[in-house]
Motif scaffolding. Structure first.
Motif, PDB file in Angstrom:
ATOM      1  N   SER A  26      48.132  12.161 -51.613  1.00 18.69           N
ATOM      2  CA  SER A  26      48.290  11.125 -50.690  1.00 18.69           C
ATOM      3  C   SER A  26      48.093  11.632 -49.292  1.00 18.69           C
ATOM      4  O   SER A  26      48.492  12.527 -48.888  1.00 18.69           O
ATOM      5  CB  SER A  26      49.881  10.519 -50.905  1.00 18.69           C
ATOM      6  N   LYS A  37      48.634   5.777 -45.657  1.00 16.30           N
ATOM      7  CA  LYS A  37      48.175   6.823 -46.819  1.00 16.30           C
ATOM      8  C   LYS A  37      47.459   5.876 -47.825  1.00 16.30           C
ATOM      9  O   LYS A  37      47.525   4.833 -48.367  1.00 16.30           O
ATOM     10  CB  LYS A  37      49.630   6.825 -47.428  1.00 16.30           C
ATOM     11  N   LYS A  52      45.382   7.394 -51.846  1.00 11.71           N
ATOM     12  CA  LYS A  52      45.379   8.241 -52.986  1.00 11.71           C
ATOM     13  C   LYS A  52      43.873   8.604 -53.202  1.00 11.71           C
ATOM     14  O   LYS A  52      43.181   7.875 -53.348  1.00 11.71           O
ATOM     15  CB  LYS A  52      46.085   7.708 -54.146  1.00 11.71           C
ATOM     16  N   TRP A 104      45.055   1.185 -50.351  1.00 10.50           N
ATOM     17  CA  TRP A 104      46.155   1.611 -49.806  1.00 10.50           C
ATOM     18  C   TRP A 104      47.368   0.746 -50.428  1.00 10.50           C
ATOM     19  O   TRP A 104      47.226  -0.179 -50.933  1.00 10.50           O
ATOM     20  CB  TRP A 104      46.017   1.077 -48.326  1.00 10.50           C
TER      21      TRP A 104
END
Length: 297
Positions: free
Chosen positions: A209, A216, A218, A295
């Motif tokens: 992350s 943030k 992934k 996101w």
């Protein structure tokens, strides 16, 4: 355009083999600009209406990540779909024998690594038109292994194979049984080049992350853990469209600048990749083609 599969957007090129065949024949005799115009007027608008999920996702991308107003976000959403249609058309134009003017920055980085005995990892992203890199970044002494989506149409895979045959490129389809992992591991063991996307988490993949465009997001651990475990170099490559028949390729090295465990090194590599990706997306926001909720917010 491309079809949507599952919750995480995994693109397959729209149409069947005969549609692709006739499109290639058509592009042999017409200017790509004419097909661009046709797509902008007759293909993109209905596609945006039918494919509401992708439209909403990319609209939120411009509203939240770039802070654009509603009107500019709508305009950028249309511009983004038009840019993606150009990428698809350009792909088939290359299959038809069309040539594009390509400028390359950092080619010396690629050549230097290709002359070494060890293998290296070349990271791609869903921006621009990365497939063009396969026709331009050619290593005379190393095989180039490209990890590709295993569900792509046979006609597209056949045309890619035809285009790649003289460039010592092998396509490795991602398989549900994960058998492709053994192939890519062997490729690096043999000192070859491995090209793989690093901006999508598929299925149950483990992820990092990382802050990306203000929130943030992934990113898959796999490419970075692989490079960290094997201690092989990494390159970030982007291929951005600059004009109707012009592309610009940028090759930049990603180097681990920390010590510690394999995971710590992998996360450092991932962070550097994300910084380069963010820089590229900010310069070319219309050429971001991740049509899923990237996101959490």
């Amino acid at each position: 355009m491309s079809e949507l599969k599952h919750d995480n957007w995994v693109g397959t090129t729209y149409g069947n083999w005969w549609m692709h065949k006739w499109l290639i024949r058509f592009l042999k005799v017409i200017n790509v600009r004419l097909l661009y115009l046709f797509a902008f007027v007759f293909i993109v608008p209905p596609t945006m209406i039918v494919n509401s999920k992708a439209r909403k996702v990319i609209y939120r991308f411009y509203r939240k990540r770039f802070g654009y107003g509603r009107f500019k976000s709508c305009c950028m959403t249309y511009k983004n779909h038009c840019a993606f249609s150009q990428v698809v058309i350009d792909k088939f134009a290359m299959y038809a024998g069309k040539k594009f003017k390509i400028a390359i920055d950092g080619y010396d980085q690629f050549l230097l690594l290709s002359e070494q005995t060890s293998g290296f990892v070349q990271l791609s992203s869903h921006i621009g038109n990365y497939e063009i890199a396969g026709y331009s970044l050619v290593a005379k002494t190393k095989r180039f292994n490209a990890l590709v989506f295993g569900g792509e149409k046979e006609s597209v895979m056949a045309n890619r194979s035809k285009m790649f045959k003289d460039n010592n490129i092998r396509m490795i389809p991602m398989m549900a049984d994960m058998s492709h992992l053994f192939v890519i591991d062997q490729a690096l063991s043999d000192g070859e080049i491995l090209s793989m996307p690093a901006d999508r988490v598929l299925g149950s993949q483990k992820s990092f992350s990382i802050d990306f465009l203000g929130a943030k997001a992934k990113f898959p651990q796999g490419p970075f853990l692989l490079a960290a475990m094997r201690n092989v170099p990494m390159l970030f490559v982007s291929v951005m469209k600059r004009a109707a028949t012009k592309y610009h390729i940028s090759v930049r090295k990603i180097e681990c600048n920390v010590t510690g465990s394999t995971r710590i090194k992998a996360e450092n590599l991932a962070d550097q990749y994300v910084r380069l990706l963010e820089e590229t997306v900010r310069k070319h926001p219309a050429q971001w083609y991740n049509y899923f909720d990237f996101w959490a917010n």
